[in-house]
Design a protein around this motif. Structure first.
Motif, PDB file in Angstrom:
ATOM      1  N   THR A 244      32.861  37.721 -84.103  1.00  0.00           N
ATOM      2  CA  THR A 244      32.785  37.912 -82.660  1.00  0.00           C
ATOM      3  C   THR A 244      31.693  38.911 -82.358  1.00  0.00           C
ATOM      4  N   ALA A 245      31.244  38.933 -81.143  1.00  0.00           N
ATOM      5  CA  ALA A 245      30.172  39.841 -80.736  1.00  0.00           C
ATOM      6  C   ALA A 245      30.638  41.283 -80.809  1.00  0.00           C
ATOM      7  N   ILE A 246      29.676  42.155 -81.079  1.00  0.00           N
ATOM      8  CA  ILE A 246      29.935  43.598 -81.124  1.00  0.00           C
ATOM      9  C   ILE A 246      29.220  44.216 -79.931  1.00  0.00           C
ATOM     10  N   PRO A 247      29.953  44.832 -79.011  1.00  0.00           N
ATOM     11  CA  PRO A 247      29.307  45.407 -77.831  1.00  0.00           C
ATOM     12  C   PRO A 247      28.418  46.594 -78.194  1.00  0.00           C
ATOM     13  N   ASN A 248      27.535  46.906 -77.317  1.00  0.00           N
ATOM     14  CA  ASN A 248      26.583  47.979 -77.551  1.00  0.00           C
ATOM     15  C   ASN A 248      27.266  49.301 -77.870  1.00  0.00           C
ATOM     16  N   GLY A 249      28.359  49.594 -77.196  1.00  0.00           N
ATOM     17  CA  GLY A 249      29.034  50.874 -77.394  1.00  0.00           C
ATOM     18  C   GLY A 249      29.710  51.003 -78.730  1.00  0.00           C
ATOM     19  N   GLU A 250      29.839  49.891 -79.474  1.00  0.00           N
ATOM     20  CA  GLU A 250      30.506  49.947 -80.778  1.00  0.00           C
ATOM     21  C   GLU A 250      29.558  49.586 -81.916  1.00  0.00           C
ATOM     22  N   SER A 251      28.234  49.552 -81.622  1.00  0.00           N
ATOM     23  CA  SER A 251      27.286  49.072 -82.639  1.00  0.00           C
ATOM     24  C   SER A 251      26.600  50.196 -83.408  1.00  0.00           C
ATOM     25  N   ASP A 252      27.004  51.448 -83.172  1.00  0.00           N
ATOM     26  CA  ASP A 252      26.431  52.590 -83.896  1.00  0.00           C
ATOM     27  C   ASP A 252      24.910  52.628 -83.784  1.00  0.00           C
ATOM     28  N   GLY A 253      24.417  52.310 -82.555  1.00  0.00           N
ATOM     29  CA  GLY A 253      22.993  52.418 -82.290  1.00  0.00           C
ATOM     30  C   GLY A 253      22.177  51.193 -82.585  1.00  0.00           C
ATOM     31  N   LEU A 254      22.811  50.093 -83.043  1.00  0.00           N
ATOM     32  CA  LEU A 254      22.049  48.871 -83.337  1.00  0.00           C
ATOM     33  C   LEU A 254      21.845  48.005 -82.103  1.00  0.00           C
ATOM     34  N   GLY A 255      22.481  48.338 -81.006  1.00  0.00           N
ATOM     35  CA  GLY A 255      22.397  47.502 -79.806  1.00  0.00           C
ATOM     36  C   GLY A 255      23.433  46.403 -79.837  1.00  0.00           C
ATOM     37  N   PRO A 256      23.518  45.626 -78.781  1.00  0.00           N
ATOM     38  CA  PRO A 256      24.505  44.530 -78.766  1.00  0.00           C
ATOM     39  C   PRO A 256      24.263  43.587 -79.942  1.00  0.00           C
ATOM     40  N   ILE A 257      25.354  43.194 -80.601  1.00  0.00           N
ATOM     41  CA  ILE A 257      25.249  42.330 -81.777  1.00  0.00           C
ATOM     42  C   ILE A 257      26.039  41.054 -81.491  1.00  0.00           C
ATOM     43  N   SER A 258      25.351  39.943 -81.515  1.00  0.00           N
ATOM     44  CA  SER A 258      26.033  38.668 -81.267  1.00  0.00           C
ATOM     45  C   SER A 258      26.780  38.235 -82.516  1.00  0.00           C
ATOM     46  N   ALA A 259      27.635  37.245 -82.362  1.00  0.00           N
ATOM     47  CA  ALA A 259      28.460  36.792 -83.486  1.00  0.00           C
ATOM     48  C   ALA A 259      27.577  36.291 -84.625  1.00  0.00           C
ATOM     49  N   ARG A 260      28.065  36.545 -85.848  1.00  0.00           N
ATOM     50  CA  ARG A 260      27.466  36.059 -87.094  1.00  0.00           C
ATOM     51  C   ARG A 260      26.044  36.596 -87.303  1.00  0.00           C
ATOM     52  N   THR A 261      25.748  37.765 -86.740  1.00  0.00           N
ATOM     53  CA  THR A 261      24.434  38.372 -86.993  1.00  0.00           C
ATOM     54  C   THR A 261      24.559  39.729 -87.688  1.00  0.00           C
ATOM     55  N   PHE A 262      25.760  40.076 -88.103  1.00  0.00           N
ATOM     56  CA  PHE A 262      25.993  41.344 -88.816  1.00  0.00           C
ATOM     57  C   PHE A 262      26.938  41.076 -89.978  1.00  0.00           C
ATOM     58  N   GLY A 263      26.556  41.520 -91.152  1.00  0.00           N
ATOM     59  CA  GLY A 263      27.406  41.361 -92.322  1.00  0.00           C
ATOM     60  C   GLY A 263      27.482  42.659 -93.113  1.00  0.00           C
ATOM     61  N   GLU A 264      28.614  42.848 -93.759  1.00  0.00           N
ATOM     62  CA  GLU A 264      28.770  44.063 -94.567  1.00  0.00           C
ATOM     63  C   GLU A 264      29.449  43.708 -95.880  1.00  0.00           C
ATOM     64  N   ALA A 265      29.259  44.588 -96.866  1.00  0.00           N
ATOM     65  CA  ALA A 265      29.829  44.321 -98.188  1.00  0.00           C
ATOM     66  C   ALA A 265      30.080  45.639 -98.899  1.00  0.00           C
ATOM     67  N   SER A 266      31.012  45.613 -99.849  1.00  0.00           N
ATOM     68  CA  SER A 266      31.319  46.760-100.703  1.00  0.00           C
ATOM     69  C   SER A 266      31.329  46.309-102.149  1.00  0.00           C
ATOM     70  N   VAL A 267      30.857  47.189-103.030  1.00  0.00           N
ATOM     71  CA  VAL A 267      30.870  46.924-104.469  1.00  0.00           C
ATOM     72  C   VAL A 267      31.449  48.148-105.165  1.00  0.00           C
ATOM     73  N   ASN A 268      32.371  47.910-106.093  1.00  0.00           N
ATOM     74  CA  ASN A 268      32.898  48.996-106.919  1.00  0.00           C
ATOM     75  C   ASN A 268      31.862  49.313-108.001  1.00  0.00           C
ATOM     76  N   PHE A 269      31.070  50.363-107.743  1.00  0.00           N
ATOM     77  CA  PHE A 269      29.974  50.658-108.657  1.00  0.00           C
ATOM     78  C   PHE A 269      30.444  51.258-109.965  1.00  0.00           C
TER      79      PHE A 269
END
Length: 677
Positions: A236-261
């Motif tokens: 789902t879209a991420i509003p500007n106020g919740e994007s940590d300075g990235l601006g409005p984020i539309s759906a499926r344009t932001f991805g995150e990942a974690s690795v147990n280093f």
């Protein structure tokens, strides 16, 4: 600022407690992944969706976002200071790969040009390392693109050890062990898979994921299937106020990942100098690469630095003495746990010491080179480390790649004190005492006057400090000097490291004088006696120069000084003999003996046994004469009492003559004169 995690201007207003310091763990340069299967439960973690990795506090929501959803200890992109890099603006100036560059192309071709949205035109990427005080550590990554492209999403995070740019002037030179973490999301999928490949520079093509020869990216390992990686995409879209300075984020344009280093690397240490994000046009590993965000210079290293330095006091000119050390920490690559250093030597484990606690470094005192002792260890040059120093052992913990344990061990050369004994005349045995030297009592015996007959005692391997030594001066000797060649008082010898101090004690035998008093009888003096000046006396005995004489002064006295005291072995009494002047007889003993004790050379004062008195008697000549008026007319006989001469004196035929009696001491002389007609 440690490693990848650097503060951003847009995060400056966030409260400091919400900003964790962080860094990225380096991947080992070679070797297989360390996959341990199911990850066991660890320390308490945040209460957040199950898509997050066990034991991690970082929120990886099924519907990826940047805000912090749960209470502490949960963290998310909005509450940490990650490393963030923005892509060049979309359009003709956007960085991209061209000329068919693929993942295995050692030096990809960099061009400028618009990237169609359906080819994953990138905007930002970020990385953050979650450094856990206990348990495993985790690497977190995010990507951000212009819009949801059609087809498969493929994002690759490349980490390079070298900061040296390749011939394209943008991407770094690749080295063995460089890391490629791949984020693959099938068309229409909502759960990404993460893979890992390492850069391989030698060996057969069978080591490669896609190429037929090295260098290449090695066979991919599915991190998600191994349970050590997870990821999500925003559905789902991420509003500007919740994007940590990235601006409005539309759906499926932001991805995150974690690795147990920790699970990924097995604690290895490999430094990385840069990181960048790129996209591929399909899920095929051999597909052409498209957009990329230029590399960010970073300092990737999960290992810290330990530096051990050696100094001697004073500096050893030859630097040949070796001091042994032992350590209790491992390094990457592995190293032996013992080493030796000479003066001015340095042992540096730079960026090779894994995180851990209870590490120690110790100097081996049992193998200390002769003539040295442990002095101190100073770790004030350390940064990020609070070592505990107990004697020669340093105990410390490493929990950040910026940590540097920098300790200097100083060993002091032991000192030497030499006690020398000289006699300026004679020889003998002399006792010494000390409250601080190894021998608290010792004797030194001289055999002759001066340096040729000196005796000495050396005390080596002494700890620098203050020492004392004193002579018990024997009877009939004088301590004429006691000096140390470094200026110290023998009662407080300041011995420095490596110093040799010589303290010399010089003794001379006691000396005294003989006082000679000379008087003479004198009838014209009211006391019937006068001081007798100008009388010569000779002193003999005990090796004094032959013909040593003294003449009485106007007071009738003569002082003979500089004489060895009679109580010394082999000395004894002196003999004093008067040279009796004409007109006198000695009425006292001549010669006399004197026993010399210590006294001043001028006989003031004088000891009784060295004070001698001589007395003289003046002499008289007596003449009795007869004169016969007629030659031969009379003959006379003169007889004086006491009977001098014997027989009586008789005048010759002329009848004239005289009787002379010489050198008469005072007495009654009666002369009978018989005149014979």
């Amino acid at each position: 600022m440690p490693f990848l995690n650097r503060p951003r201007a847009d995060l400056a207003d966030c409260p400091p407690p919400e900003r964790r310091r962080s860094r990225i763990v380096a991947i080992a340069a070679a070797g297989a992944l360390v996959l341990t299967g199911v990850i066991a439960a660890g320390p308490a973690q945040a209460s957040h969706p199950e898509v997050s990795l066990p034991n991690s506090n970082f929120e990886i929501e099924p519907d990826a976002n940047l805000k912090l959803d749960d209470a502490a200890p949960s963290i998310d992109w909005a509450s940490v200071a990650e490393t963030r890099k923005a892509d060049a603006a979309s359009g003709t100036g956007d960085d991209s790969f061209g000329q068919g560059s693929k993942e295995d192309t050692p030096v990809p071709s960099v061009v400028s040009g618009s990237i169609p949205p359906n080819k994953s035109d990138l905007k930002n990427f970020g990385t953050y390392f979650e450094d856990k005080a206990t348990g495993d550590d985790f690497l977190h990554m995010f990507w951000h693109r212009v819009q949801d492209p059609t087809g498969t999403t493929n994002m690759d995070f490349e980490f390079n050890q070298s900061r040296t740019l390749s011939s394209n002037g943008v991407t770094p030179v690749r080295s063995t062990g460089d890391l490629l973490i791949q984020y693959d999301l099938a068309n229409g999928g909502t759960v990404p898979e993460l893979f890992l490949s390492r850069w391989v520079t030698t060996g057969a093509g069978s080591l490669c994921e896609a190429a037929n020869a090295t260098p290449c990216w090695g066979d991919r390992v599915n991190l998600s299937a191994a349970g050590i990686a997870t990821g999500s995409i925003n559905l789902t879209a991420i509003p500007n106020g919740e994007s940590d300075g990235l601006g409005p984020i539309s759906a499926r344009t932001f991805g995150e990942a974690s690795v147990n280093f920790t699970q990924l690397t097995g604690g290895g240490c490999t430094p990385f100098g840069s990181a960048y994000l790129k996209s591929r046009s399909s899920d095929s590993f051999t597909a052409a690469m498209k957009d990329f965000i230029a590399p960010a210079a970073i300092d990737l290293n999960t290992c810290a630095t330990v530096i051990i330095r050696k100094q001697t006091n004073p500096d050893e000119a030859a630097n040949t003495s070796l001091f042994d050390f032992s350590k209790s920490f491992a390094t990457q690559p592995a190293s032996v746990d013992t080493f030796s250093l000479a003066d001015d030597g340095v042992k540096s484990y730079t960026g090779t010491v894994p995180f851990g606690a209870g590490y120690t470094v110790s100097e081996n005192l049992l193998t200390m080179p002769t003539g040295y002792e442990f002095d101190n260890v100073n770790c004030s040059a350390s940064t990020g480390v609070t070592p505990v120093i107990n004697g020669e052992t340093v105990t410390f913990a490493i929990d950040a790649s910026s940590d540097v344990l920098d300790c200097t061990y100083t060993n002091a050369a032991k000192g030497t004190i030499i006690v020398e004994k000289e006699t300026s005349d004679g020889f003998g045995t002399f006792a010494f005492t000390s409250a601080t030297l190894p021998d608290t009592a010792f004797d030194l015996t001289t055999t002759a006057p001066g340096a040729a007959g000196k005796d000495s005692e050396s005390f080596s391997d002494l700890t620098p400090g203050t020492y004392d030594v004193a002579e018990t001066v024997p009877a009939n000797w004088n301590l004429t000097s006691a000096t140390c060649d470094d200026g110290s008082d023998p009662a407080s010898i300041d011995l420095s490291a490596g110093e040799t101090v010589t303290c010399k004690f010089v003794n001379a035998r006691e000396r005294g004088a003989i006082l000679i008093t000379k008087t003479a009888k004198h009838a014209d003096d009211p006391d019937n006696e006068i001081p007798h000046a100008g009388v010569t006396f000779t002193v003999t005995g005990n090796g004094i120069p032959a013909g040593t004489t003294a003449v009485t002064d106007a007071n009738g006295q003569a002082c003979v000084g500089g004489l060895l005291v009679s109580d010394l072995p082999g000395i004894g009494a002196y003999t004093v003999t008067e040279t009796v002047p004409a007109g006198y007889h000695v009425i006292s003993t001549n010669p006399q003996t004197a026993w010399v004790s210590e006294s001043e050379a001028d006989c003031d004062p004088i000891t009784p046994g060295a004070s001698l008195a001589f007395e003289n008697m003046p002499l008289t000549n007596l003449t009795v004469s007869v004169d016969s008026q007629i030659v031969g007319g009379t003959s006379s006989t003169i007889d004086c009492v006491p009977g001098l001469p014997d027989p009586d004196f008789t005048t010759p035929a002329s009848g004239d003559g005289s009787l002379t009696l010489s050198d008469l001491e005072p007495q009654l002389v009666v002369c009978s004169i018989l005149i014979d007609p």
